[in-house]
Design a protein around this motif. Structure first.
Motif, PDB file in Angstrom:
ATOM      1  N   ASN A 124       0.820  -1.202   0.000  1.00 24.11           N
ATOM      2  CA  ASN A 124       0.000   0.000   0.000  1.00 24.11           C
ATOM      3  C   ASN A 124       0.855   1.253   0.000  1.00 24.11           C
ATOM      4  N   SER A 125       1.871   1.251   0.861  1.00 24.10           N
ATOM      5  CA  SER A 125       2.634   2.490   0.982  1.00 24.10           C
ATOM      6  C   SER A 125       3.387   2.762  -0.312  1.00 24.10           C
ATOM      7  N   LYS A 126       3.785   1.690  -0.983  1.00 21.61           N
ATOM      8  CA  LYS A 126       4.439   1.906  -2.264  1.00 21.61           C
ATOM      9  C   LYS A 126       3.447   2.464  -3.277  1.00 21.61           C
ATOM     10  N   SER A 127       2.251   1.885  -3.276  1.00 20.54           N
ATOM     11  CA  SER A 127       1.296   2.328  -4.276  1.00 20.54           C
ATOM     12  C   SER A 127       0.796   3.722  -3.954  1.00 20.54           C
ATOM     13  N   LYS A 128       0.817   4.088  -2.672  1.00 18.07           N
ATOM     14  CA  LYS A 128       0.438   5.445  -2.319  1.00 18.07           C
ATOM     15  C   LYS A 128       1.361   6.412  -3.012  1.00 18.07           C
ATOM     16  N   LYS A 129       2.619   6.038  -2.987  1.00 15.49           N
ATOM     17  CA  LYS A 129       3.622   6.855  -3.637  1.00 15.49           C
ATOM     18  C   LYS A 129       3.255   7.008  -5.115  1.00 15.49           C
ATOM     19  N   GLY A 168       8.934  21.401   1.549  1.00 17.88           N
ATOM     20  CA  GLY A 168       8.688  20.374   0.538  1.00 17.88           C
ATOM     21  C   GLY A 168       7.207  20.202   0.338  1.00 17.88           C
ATOM     22  N   LEU A 169       6.870  19.526  -0.718  1.00 16.90           N
ATOM     23  CA  LEU A 169       5.457  19.291  -0.970  1.00 16.90           C
ATOM     24  C   LEU A 169       4.938  18.221  -0.024  1.00 16.90           C
ATOM     25  N   LEU A 170       3.625  18.094  -0.005  1.00 20.45           N
ATOM     26  CA  LEU A 170       3.035  17.029   0.805  1.00 20.45           C
ATOM     27  C   LEU A 170       3.558  15.686   0.310  1.00 20.45           C
ATOM     28  N   GLY A 171       3.888  14.847   1.250  1.00 22.45           N
ATOM     29  CA  GLY A 171       4.341  13.515   0.872  1.00 22.45           C
ATOM     30  C   GLY A 171       5.753  13.484   0.339  1.00 22.45           C
ATOM     31  N   SER A 172       6.523  14.520   0.661  1.00 18.99           N
ATOM     32  CA  SER A 172       7.881  14.534   0.138  1.00 18.99           C
ATOM     33  C   SER A 172       8.848  13.785   1.043  1.00 18.99           C
ATOM     34  N   GLY A 173       8.371  13.287   2.160  1.00 26.26           N
ATOM     35  CA  GLY A 173       9.208  12.463   3.013  1.00 26.26           C
ATOM     36  C   GLY A 173       9.733  13.181   4.241  1.00 26.26           C
ATOM     37  N   ARG A 174       9.175  14.346   4.535  1.00 28.92           N
ATOM     38  CA  ARG A 174       9.676  15.086   5.690  1.00 28.92           C
ATOM     39  C   ARG A 174       9.315  14.391   6.987  1.00 28.92           C
ATOM     40  N   THR A 175       8.035  13.947   7.067  1.00 28.31           N
ATOM     41  CA  THR A 175       7.605  13.286   8.286  1.00 28.31           C
ATOM     42  C   THR A 175       8.438  12.035   8.517  1.00 28.31           C
ATOM     43  N   GLU A 176       8.687  11.307   7.473  1.00 28.42           N
ATOM     44  CA  GLU A 176       9.439  10.067   7.649  1.00 28.42           C
ATOM     45  C   GLU A 176      10.865  10.344   8.102  1.00 28.42           C
ATOM     46  N   THR A 177      11.442  11.395   7.581  1.00 31.14           N
ATOM     47  CA  THR A 177      12.785  11.755   8.033  1.00 31.14           C
ATOM     48  C   THR A 177      12.766  12.083   9.519  1.00 31.14           C
ATOM     49  N   PRO A 193       4.579  15.088  16.999  1.00 30.55           N
ATOM     50  CA  PRO A 193       4.180  14.453  15.741  1.00 30.55           C
ATOM     51  C   PRO A 193       3.166  15.285  14.967  1.00 30.55           C
ATOM     52  N   GLU A 194       3.067  14.925  13.704  1.00 30.97           N
ATOM     53  CA  GLU A 194       2.249  15.661  12.753  1.00 30.97           C
ATOM     54  C   GLU A 194       0.755  15.608  13.097  1.00 30.97           C
ATOM     55  N   ASP A 195       0.293  14.382  13.377  1.00 35.57           N
ATOM     56  CA  ASP A 195      -1.138  14.205  13.594  1.00 35.57           C
ATOM     57  C   ASP A 195      -1.389  14.167  15.096  1.00 35.57           C
ATOM     58  N   ASP A 204       6.834  18.598  13.823  1.00 34.15           N
ATOM     59  CA  ASP A 204       6.284  18.247  12.518  1.00 34.15           C
ATOM     60  C   ASP A 204       4.933  18.921  12.364  1.00 34.15           C
ATOM     61  N   GLU A 205       4.869  19.881  11.493  1.00 30.27           N
ATOM     62  CA  GLU A 205       3.629  20.625  11.224  1.00 30.27           C
ATOM     63  C   GLU A 205       2.943  21.064  12.518  1.00 30.27           C
ATOM     64  N   PRO A 206       3.647  21.760  13.374  1.00 29.30           N
ATOM     65  CA  PRO A 206       3.013  22.128  14.641  1.00 29.30           C
ATOM     66  C   PRO A 206       1.898  23.137  14.451  1.00 29.30           C
ATOM     67  N   THR A 207       1.855  23.769  13.284  1.00 29.30           N
ATOM     68  CA  THR A 207       0.867  24.834  13.103  1.00 29.30           C
ATOM     69  C   THR A 207      -0.278  24.430  12.198  1.00 29.30           C
ATOM     70  N   ARG A 208      -0.301  23.156  11.801  1.00 27.61           N
ATOM     71  CA  ARG A 208      -1.385  22.737  10.899  1.00 27.61           C
ATOM     72  C   ARG A 208      -2.729  22.776  11.631  1.00 27.61           C
ATOM     73  N   GLY A 209      -3.698  23.315  10.936  1.00 29.11           N
ATOM     74  CA  GLY A 209      -5.049  23.343  11.496  1.00 29.11           C
ATOM     75  C   GLY A 209      -5.166  24.255  12.699  1.00 29.11           C
ATOM     76  N   ASP A 214      10.193  14.140  -3.370  1.00 32.03           N
ATOM     77  CA  ASP A 214      10.195  12.716  -3.703  1.00 32.03           C
ATOM     78  C   ASP A 214      11.086  11.904  -2.769  1.00 32.03           C
ATOM     79  N   ARG A 215      10.901  12.134  -1.500  1.00 34.65           N
ATOM     80  CA  ARG A 215      11.616  11.329  -0.510  1.00 34.65           C
ATOM     81  C   ARG A 215      13.125  11.475  -0.558  1.00 34.65           C
ATOM     82  N   GLU A 216      13.550  12.616  -1.032  1.00 38.05           N
ATOM     83  CA  GLU A 216      14.989  12.857  -1.044  1.00 38.05           C
ATOM     84  C   GLU A 216      15.242  14.289  -0.651  1.00 38.05           C
TER      85      GLU A 216
HETATM   86  N1  LIG Z   1       1.170   5.540   7.450  1.00 33.79           N
HETATM   87  C1  LIG Z   1       1.560   5.502   6.171  1.00 33.79           C
HETATM   88  N2  LIG Z   1       1.345   4.386   5.461  1.00 33.79           N
HETATM   89  C2  LIG Z   1       1.721   4.313   4.192  1.00 33.79           C
HETATM   90  N3  LIG Z   1       2.308   5.305   3.531  1.00 33.79           N
HETATM   91  C3  LIG Z   1       2.564   6.442   4.179  1.00 33.79           C
HETATM   92  C4  LIG Z   1       2.219   6.585   5.522  1.00 33.79           C
HETATM   93  N4  LIG Z   1       2.584   7.816   5.916  1.00 33.79           N
HETATM   94  C5  LIG Z   1       3.131   8.379   4.855  1.00 33.79           C
HETATM   95  N5  LIG Z   1       3.131   7.575   3.810  1.00 33.79           N
HETATM   96  C6  LIG Z   1       3.626   7.867   2.482  1.00 33.79           C
HETATM   97  O1  LIG Z   1       5.000   8.113   2.554  1.00 33.79           O
HETATM   98  C7  LIG Z   1       5.345   9.256   1.793  1.00 33.79           C
HETATM   99  C8  LIG Z   1       6.166  10.242   2.606  1.00 33.79           C
HETATM  100  O2  LIG Z   1       5.270  10.766   3.557  1.00 33.79           O
HETATM  101  P1  LIG Z   1       5.669  11.802   4.678  1.00 33.79           P
HETATM  102  O3  LIG Z   1       4.514  11.883   5.582  1.00 33.79           O
HETATM  103  O4  LIG Z   1       6.985  11.468   5.213  1.00 33.79           O
HETATM  104  O5  LIG Z   1       5.813  13.110   3.810  1.00 33.79           O
HETATM  105  P2  LIG Z   1       5.750  14.606   4.301  1.00 33.79           P
HETATM  106  O6  LIG Z   1       6.683  15.349   3.476  1.00 33.79           O
HETATM  107  O7  LIG Z   1       5.871  14.688   5.730  1.00 33.79           O
HETATM  108  O8  LIG Z   1       4.333  14.918   3.850  1.00 33.79           O
HETATM  109  P3  LIG Z   1       3.148  15.452   4.726  1.00 33.79           P
HETATM  110  O9  LIG Z   1       3.236  16.875   4.565  1.00 33.79           O
HETATM  111  O10 LIG Z   1       1.948  14.833   4.077  1.00 33.79           O
HETATM  112  O11 LIG Z   1       3.348  14.983   6.083  1.00 33.79           O
HETATM  113  C9  LIG Z   1       4.042   9.844   1.329  1.00 33.79           C
HETATM  114  O12 LIG Z   1       3.938   9.631  -0.071  1.00 33.79           O
HETATM  115  C10 LIG Z   1       2.947   9.113   2.015  1.00 33.79           C
HETATM  116  O13 LIG Z   1       1.940   8.774   1.098  1.00 33.79           O
END
Ligand SMILES: Nc1ncnc2c1ncn2[C@@H]1O[C@H](COP(=O)(O)OP(=O)(O)OP(=O)(O)O)[C@@H](O)[C@H]1O
Ligand SMILES: Nc1ncnc2c1ncn2[C@@H]1O[C@H](COP(=O)(O)OP(=O)(O)OP(=O)(O)O)[C@@H](O)[C@H]1O
Ligand SMILES: [Mg+2]
Ligand SMILES: [Mg+2]
Lengths: 308, 360, 507, 356
Positions: free
Chosen positions: B349-354, C290-299, C338-340, C424-429, C474-476
């Motif tokens: 799923n997480s890959k396909s989300k990407k 970065g854009l949404l989903g760019s990998g910031r939260t994961e970092t 955390p973000e959420d 992580d996004e302390p000001t969202r919402g 893009d996660r980089e």
């Molecule tokens: N719980 C999860 N399960 C599967 N995929 C996830 C999950 N959380 C994030 N992802 C995917 O991993 C990628 C990196 O997400 P991440 O949250 O790190 O990005 P971000 O830059 O922090 O974006 P955002 O602003 O949305 O938080 C995104 O494409 C997202 O779809």
């Protein structure tokens, strides 16, 4: 292939049952050329029905059967009949015994056992010279609905009528277990002012009750006369120790009978369909109480010969 | 058979067959086949391979199956129902007492049982939803109540002696083959009876309700997220109450099947059956957290769970308690598979989300 | 006031245990208008619409829809009345397919059965309208939050109601998606639908709405035509203070030779985020753009040990450190908001006091409990320091408004005296006032020598506060720039360029 | 005013309703049979003697388990395996006492293996089984109800197979002390229970363990992110529950001086869960009340004792129990509590108005 004997047992709910299983298992496994297929239903009727059906599938040569309840066997036993597998009914006999074919039936007489319990107490009181004294009796029943409970209760209540000096002041279920027998006795001792006789429908409950009686500061076997049923070893010990008065035997040792019957069956003899009751005794502290059908035996004399 | 494979194109047909949401069902079927094969290898000579062994799985477990259909629905909503065994037992008691002691027409007894069983189900559903009492506790109380009433009616087992019931119970459809121009029963005889038909009908109704009606989809939605379902404007309360009602109905039908099976009513019958039924559903891939589960999975769950005691009996030498242990291990095995499947689909799923994100 | 109001809410009152959420609020909506509803966190916006949709029942006032008084009993009831809603939190069922989520409860039927074919094809069409070409027969949980958000909007739009309510629909959408949504909203307006739009982004308010209503503390401040009110005025009305005092923030200067407190080299998880290297000086504020989903939260999660790092290594204060779980990070003086916050931050049923003391307690281990007095002192200190709006420290955190919850979580970490604070996004919402407050706190921490990593999707706040900015795509990690002379355009350019670069080399 | 408001707060508390229920039940007893409450000293055993003592004594097994169950439920789970663990503990204890049993021997006052093994091994095994549950739940993220269902199904089987399906009896007097002995004029199980309740309460409330349990129960992920070792907490709670089930099993088997793998601990899981819920802990996890649980357990035992005491036919026991539990649970349900607390509040307002 050997001669396949299938045995559908109720479960392992008590020492008695274990002894019963062991006796039959040992007898059949010890017999040359016979193979035992054993199934233990864990006290569930449906499991037994499944096992019986399974036996048919396996094409066994003879089925030994004792039912957890008395009703509801007609359908599956007819199936057994349809497949022409000889059926040997033991211990708890089904109600539908008239409608099915079987080669022999062998089992305890629960009503008689119940009668003996009360009769023993009555006769014992007479022997003590307390025959006219008003005594209060409590009846600790087994698991409600079990055929042993039903039969023994019937026997108990019928016999009580013969002894006008006895009054039933309590009658509840201890579920055939020690723990519940104990808890029930504990409560009775508080809610009922005077208890003279305890009729426990199995030895386990009686043994549980003994502890409760001791905790209440009374002397079991003296202040309260305790009559159990089954004659397990632990009950003999209690009788010898003077903490219990009597136990009515209900023998689990069916092995010899089963072997004999099957041998006759193989030999092609026709067997009688009358229900055979095993010879059973009554064991108490001193022996010599005459119950009409049987005279009690002193427990201490036979304790060493007991197998279970 | 399942919901989504009516997609128009072939591509989506394949993709919906491969849809990860069916994996648990495949796992159940797979384990069933493996264990069946094991039986064939180990006890083939003893008659395991006969058709009879297979039909017996149905004949002997129809009442579990019927109850499991209702239970699956309850579990999908995220609830649980511990009262099913007791209600089934009560039904048997009503029928036995009504026909044998009161001399009533069995249909009257069955109608009465239906009213009581469904009524109790609806009541429990109401308490669960509107009084917000946890399902576990509510239905546990329901179980005590049903068992209590059962014991009040009679503590002895009552035999059912009634022509209608006899006819239903002994009606059998034998499997035949043509031998010398004559239809002959196969040996050892294999058959299906009324209970099996009833089970299959209830199962079909269950599938229809779950996959083809709004009611069924609401059940999934509630299990997915009850709060969301409510905000989406779905009739959450009504659906939940009806689900427990339907489960009550299934319990009664299971009770009827059981009564036909043992032809008697007893207050202690089917003790602990509720957990067996739940186990069947779980082995069939239903999640106790709600929102996931298929009737087909449940069917195989029932067959799988009932095959274990059959194998033990075929062995003929094991303490039956090994059956319990085997069931436990099976449950463990199953949950492990579930775990692996879920985490691997999550990874996918997480890959396909990407991928989806990039496309968007 | 022209008389084409399709909805009028008069003197609405709602009382929650302990809070008067709405006090005699009036609100009206015309057909064919987009009406924004504004206010700080906890002003009562969501409550007002939940009252309209029957989630909460009003304690006073009247609701008139098309000239008839209504008493919405449940969301179902509201839908029947023609009111369709996207609630603040995504309210869909993750286990159902995308198509089903759109149609559940109103599936087209054929021969007494659900017509799956129509559902799927109509859903596919609908998603195309939102420029999403996705497999609608996959479960919703398969897709990202943004897609889920779009699905929930699609559902609401497809219901074809007379009134559409959107409660913060844009919080997890990126710019393009927001533009798309606005286009759809304008189309619907043209069709004569009345739309209520709630957001904390003032730009969006100005971009799309016709009128706006401001709430403050459950009271009505007023309703204005969009032309009649300037942004500055609007903020003043919302917060009760003027804009300058709010955004009077200054970047903190960092010593160029300050030692590195955190150095991560080439950390990553294959397939998720790869090869991230950063180094953070003492007292520095590093922004992650970065854009949404760019990998910031994961970092951020990797740095804190919330997810296991597969590759690379992390040095803290020059020493190589293994961080396998959040506890390790905590013991090394790191902190992470955390973000959420609803899902990962607050412990809803515990009191504010317990929530604040939690991380300190976790560091000491449960065998060495903080005394009640220590806990009270901590709680009182931070309630005062952060200006958490609450009657007392024993209130459940779940009952606070979003901004105040965020402050409590910040307090939880400030109480541990961290060296490195990851936000992580302390000001969202969060409303403008609280947002500024949090930024101020962040800068104060830097001043005290705490190093801060600040993740945000709003470029302007990153640029305003950061000493250095890491840009991700893009996660980089694609670039790192100095914060002082950076502009939005520059960052956007980096992101866009990265896009071409990545597209060129990778595919 | 303050007091009135407190009344409405009281009305909102579930524990209040549990107390009300217990008091009501006892008042009915008092009216019907005042002698129900008599307590006397029994010189022959050196113990106090009476129904109330019995209720507390016989509730011991459930109370002890329910201490663990409270924490499990506070974590948002349920532990279905406790009853099976009771059987396992009993089976192992008796196995060690009566290793010599081949056929059916006379129970003598002796033990085959040293007494401490008789006590320690069952408890260790129960802890291990608890850890197994904990492992499935903490490490594999299994749902507690399913994870513990495994041992619930297997456990009794293991107990049976350990003892080869036999019921052993013993007469070893030190073993008897656990279930039938006395201390300070009270039956030993009461003492053991008191010690367990006090120790668990101290452990939970004097350390931060309780807060951590609540925190993990409410939001496991957030707790982990706050630095709490959620897995460790889950492990400890399930191991503790296993351990307590073991103690309960020893008491049970010592009362009957025998193992009874069929019946020992049968349905204890249900009773323990009921006790916890009646005691006011919500099944969704979070805030919990150990004292409430003790009360819940006592209420359940009171019902059983009443049935025995009043000679209510055993057929009716279940129905009787169901009705009482149903009443308690409905009284405790959220809407009903809200209703009463609102009424209390409005009455307070009225009264205040009246004074003015
Ligand atoms: N719980 C999860 N399960 C599967 N995929 C996830 C999950 N959380 C994030 N992802 C995917 O991993 C990628 C990196 O997400 P991440 O949250 O790190 O990005 P971000 O830059 O922090 O974006 P955002 O602003 O949305 O938080 C995104 O494409 C997202 O779809
Ligand atoms: N279910 C509830 N129980 C008690 N209080 C509540 C409840 N829902 C909201 N409140 C309170 O009502 C007030 C208004 O909350 P509401 O959610 O309407 O704010 P909002 O304007 O939507 O804020 P945000 O911008 O954060 O979404 C807040 O003080 C909140 O704490
Ligand atoms: Mg809101
Ligand atoms: Mg993020």
């Amino acid at each position: 292939d050997g001669y396949k004997v299938a045995f559908s047992q109720i479960g392992q709910e008590s020492d008695w049952r274990t002894a019963n299983t062991d006796s039959i298992k040992a007898a059949i496994e010890g017999h040359e050329g016979w193979e035992l297929i054993y199934d233990d239903a864990q006290q569930k009727q449906e499991n037994q029905i499944k096992a019986l059906r399974n036996f048919i599938t396996q094409g066994v040569d003879v089925i030994l059967f004792t039912g957890v309840v008395s009703t509801g066997w007609e359908e599956v036993l007819k199936e057994v009949n349809d497949e022409d597998i000889p059926l040997l009914l033991i211990d708890r006999l089904p109600d539908c015994i008239d409608q099915i074919d079987y080669v022999a039936a062998f089992g305890g007489d629960f009503v008689e056992e119940g009668r003996r319990q009360v009769a023993w107490a009555g006769e014992y009181l007479k022997a003590q010279g307390r025959g006219d004294e008003k005594v209060n009796v409590v009846i600790m029943e087994g698991t409600t609905g079990a055929s042993a409970q039903v039969g023994r209760t019937e026997g108990n209540l019928a016999a009580i009528k013969e002894y006008p000096n006895m009054t039933v002041v309590g009658q509840q279920s201890g579920n055939f277990t020690r723990a519940e027998g104990q808890a029930l006795m504990e409560s009775w001792l508080k809610s009922i002012d005077k208890i003279d006789v305890l009729i426990a429908q199995n030895d386990d409950m009686a043994l549980g009750a003994i502890d409760a009686i001791k905790a209440a500061g009374k002397v079991p076997g003296k202040d309260i006369i305790i009559v159990g049923c089954d004659s397990v070893k632990a009950a003999f010990d209690a009788i010898v120790a003077g903490e219990m008065n009597a136990t009515i035997e209900c023998t689990p040792l069916y092995g010899p009978f089963v072997v004999e019957t099957i041998e006759k069956l193989i030999a092609g003899e026709t067997l009688s369909k009358t229900v055979i009751h095993p010879e059973e005794g009554v064991y108490d502290m001193d022996g010599g109480i005459d119950l009409g059908t049987v005279v009690s035996v002193k427990a201490a004399d036979v304790i060493d010969q007991r197998q279970y | 058979m399942m919901s989504d494979n009516r997609n128009s194109s072939g591509r989506s047909l394949i993709s919906s067959i491969l849809n990860p949401k069916f994996i648990m069902v495949y796992a159940t079927v797979g384990i069933f086949l493996v264990i069946y094969l094991f039986g064939v290898v180990a006890y083939g000579s003893k008659g395991f391979t006969t058709l009879r062994t297979f039909t017996n799985l149905f004949v002997d477990n129809a009442y579990y199956g019927i109850s499991a259909v209702g239970m699956t629905m309850v579990l999908i909503t995220g609830g649980i129902d511990l009262s099913v065994g007791a209600v089934a037992s009560l039904t048997g008691m009503f029928i036995a007492y009504g026909t044998a002691v009161l001399g009533l027409n069995p249909w009257v007894c069955i109608a009465f049982s239906l009213v009581v069983g469904v009524g109790l189900g609806l009541l429990m559903g109401w308490v669960i939803h509107y009084l917000n009492v946890p399902p576990f506790i509510t239905t546990l109380t329901g179980m005590f109540l049903a068992r209590g009433v059962c014991a009040l009616i009679s503590r002895e087992s009552i035999e059912i002696k009634n022509e209608t019931i006899d006819a239903l119970a002994s009606w059998k459809l034998y499997f035949m083959y043509l031998k010398d121009g004559e239809w002959t029963r196969i040996r050892p005889s294999a058959f299906v009876n009324f209970n099996v038909i009833l089970f299959l009908v209830v199962l079909a109704v269950g599938i229809y309700l779950l996959q083809r009606t709004r009611f069924g989809r609401n059940i999934y939605a509630i299990g997915g997220n009850e709060q969301s379902a409510k905000l989406m404007g779905l009739p959450v309360g009504r659906t939940k109450v009806l689900v427990y009602g339907f489960n009550g109905l299934c319990s009664v039908l299971a009770g009827i099947a059981y009564a036909l099976y043992v032809k008697s009513g007893w207050n202690l019958s089917l003790q602990g059956a509720e957990l067996d039924v739940i186990t069947c559903a779980v082995i069939g891939g239903t999640l106790l957290t709600g929102g996931e589960g298929y009737m087909i999975g449940t069917l195989f769950g029932v067959l799988l769970k009932s095959m274990i005691p059959a194998l033990i009996t075929f062995n003929g030498n094991l303490l039956s308690w090994w059956g319990k242990i085997a069931t436990g291990l099976l449950l463990l095995l199953f949950i492990c598979i579930q775990k692996i499947v879920v985490s691997s689909t999550e990874r996918r799923n997480s890959k396909s989300k990407k991928a989806a994100k990039n496309k968007a | 006031m022209p008389d084409n109001n399709i909805l009028e809410m008069r003197q609405i009152e709602i009382q929650f245990p302990g809070v008067k959420a709405l006090d005699k609020v009036d609100f009206s909506l015309r057909a064919g208008e987009i009406h924004s509803l504004l206010g700080e966190n906890g002003a009562g916006k969501s409550t007002l619409i939940k009252c309209l949709t029957g989630v909460h029942h009003k304690d006073g006032g009247t609701i008139i829809l098309n000239g008839r008084e209504i008493q919405p009993q449940s969301p179902q009831n509201a839908i029947e009345l023609g009111i369709s809603t996207v609630y603040q939190e995504v309210n869909l069922c993750p286990n159902l397919t995308v198509a089903e989520n759109i149609f559940v409860g109103r599936q087209p039927m054929k021969f007494g059965q659900i017509d799956w074919r129509t559902i799927n094809s109509r859903a596919r069409e609908l998603m195309r309208r939102f420029h999403l070409d996705i497999d609608v027969s996959r479960p919703l949980s398969y897709y990202s939050t943004a897609v889920q958000q779009m699905v929930s909007i699609a559902r609401a739009v497809d219901i074809q109601a007379k009134i559409l309510i959107l409660d913060e629909p844009t919080s997890s959408l990126d710019d393009n998606e927001v533009k798309l949504l606005f286009q759809v909203m304008r189309d619907l307006r043209a069709e004569g639908m009345g739309i209520i739009f709630i957001t904390h982004f003032l730009d969006q308010v100005y971009a799309v709405s016709d009128r706006l209503t401001i709430l403050r503390n459950g009271h009505l401040v007023g309703t204005y035509n969009i032309e009649d009110i300037s942004k500055v005025e609007l903020v003043t009305q919302m917060v009760g203070k003027d804009m300058d005092t709010i955004f009077n923030l200054k970047r903190v200067d960092v010593d160029k030779d300050a030692p590195y407190v955190l150095t991560a080299s080439h950390i990553g998880i294959p397939g998720q985020v790869e090869d991230i290297s950063i180094n953070l000086r003492k007292g520095e504020l590093m922004g992650f753009a970065g854009l949404l989903g760019s990998g910031r939260t994961e970092t951020a999660e990797m740095l804190f040990g919330a997810t296991k790092t597969a590759n690379g290594e992390i040095e803290l204060n020059g020493k190589k450190t293994e961080i396998r779980k959040p506890y390790d990070a905590l013991m090394h003086g790191m902190a992470f908001c955390p973000e959420d916050r609803k899902v990962d931050g607050i412990i809803g049923d515990l009191s504010i006091r317990e929530n604040i003391a939690l991380a300190v307690q976790a560091r000491r281990g449960f065998m060495h409990p903080l005394s009640r007095k220590e806990q009270n002192d901590l709680a009182d200190k931070y309630i005062k320091a952060l200006g958490i709006a609450t009657p007392d420290a024993e209130k459940k955190i779940g009952e606070l408004s979003g901004g105040n919850q965020q402050k409590v979580i910040l307090a939880r970490w400030m109480a541990t005296d961290p060296n490195v604070l990851i936000l992580d996004e302390p000001t969202r919402g969060i409303d403008i006032g609280a947002k500024a407050e949090i930024q101020r706190l962040m800068l104060e921490m830097c001043e005290k020598g705490v190093s801060v990593i600040f993740i945000s999707s709003e470029l302007d706040e990153i640029i305003r506060c950061s000493n250095r900015i890491v840009v991700m795509r893009d996660r980089e990690k694609v670039a790192e720039t100095d914060g002082a002379n950076c502009t939005q355009e520059k960052i956007l350019a980096i992101i866009a360029e990265g896009a071409q670069g990545a597209g060129g080399t990778k595919s | 005013m303050k007091q009135r408001l407190n009344l409405s707060v009281l009305m909102r508390s579930k524990v209040t309703w549990a107390v009300v229920a217990e008091v009501l039940i006892l008042i009915v007893c008092l009216i019907v049979r005042p002698d129900f409450f008599s307590i006397s000293y029994q010189p022959s055993t050196g113990m106090l003697y009476g129904n109330l003592i019995d209720i507390v004594n016989r509730s011991s097994e459930i109370t002890i388990i329910a201490m663990g169950m409270t924490l499990v439920i506070a974590l948002g789970g349920t532990d279905l395996s406790v009853g099976a663990l009771v059987a396992v503990a009993g089976a192992i204890a008796l196995k060690f006492l009566r290793w010599d049993v081949t056929v059916y021997n006379t129970p003598g006052d002796y033990t085959v293996y040293p007494f401490f093994l008789v006590l320690v091994v069952p408890l260790l095994v129960c802890i291990v089984m608890g850890l197994f549950n904990g492992f499935l739940i903490a490490r594999w993220d299994m749902q507690p109800i399913i994870a513990t269902l495994i041992l619930m199904v297997c456990g009794r089987g293991i107990a049976q197979i350990l003892t080869n399906g036999k019921q052993f009896t013993t007469g070893y007097s030190p073993f008897r002390v656990i279930g039938q002995g006395s201390f300070l004029f009270l039956p030993m199980p009461i003492i053991i229970t008191a010690v367990v309740v006090i120790l668990v309460s101290l452990f939970v409330r004097k350390t931060a363990f309780g807060t951590f349990v609540e925190s993990v129960g409410i939001n496991r992920k957030a707790s982990r992110l706050s630095g709490i070792n959620a897995q460790l907490i889950i492990f400890i709670v399930f191991a503790l529950t296993g351990f307590l089930s073991g103690i309960s099993g020893l008491i049970y088997s010592s009362r009957i001086m025998s193992n009874d793998s069929n019946n020992a601990g049968l349905n204890f899981e249900m009773d323990a869960i009921l006790a916890v819920v009646i005691g006011g802990t919500s099944m969704t996890g979070g805030k919990f009340s150990l004292l409430g649980t003790v009360l819940g357990s006592i209420i359940i035992r009171t019902i059983v004792t009443l049935v025995y005491y009043f000679g209510i036919a055993s057929e009716a026991t279940m129905a009787f129990k169901a009705v009482i539990i149903a009443v308690v649970i409905v009284l405790q349900s959220e809407p009903v509590r809200n209703y009463f607390s609102k009424r209390a509040a409005s009455r307070a307002k009225l009264a205040n108005g009246g004074v003015k």
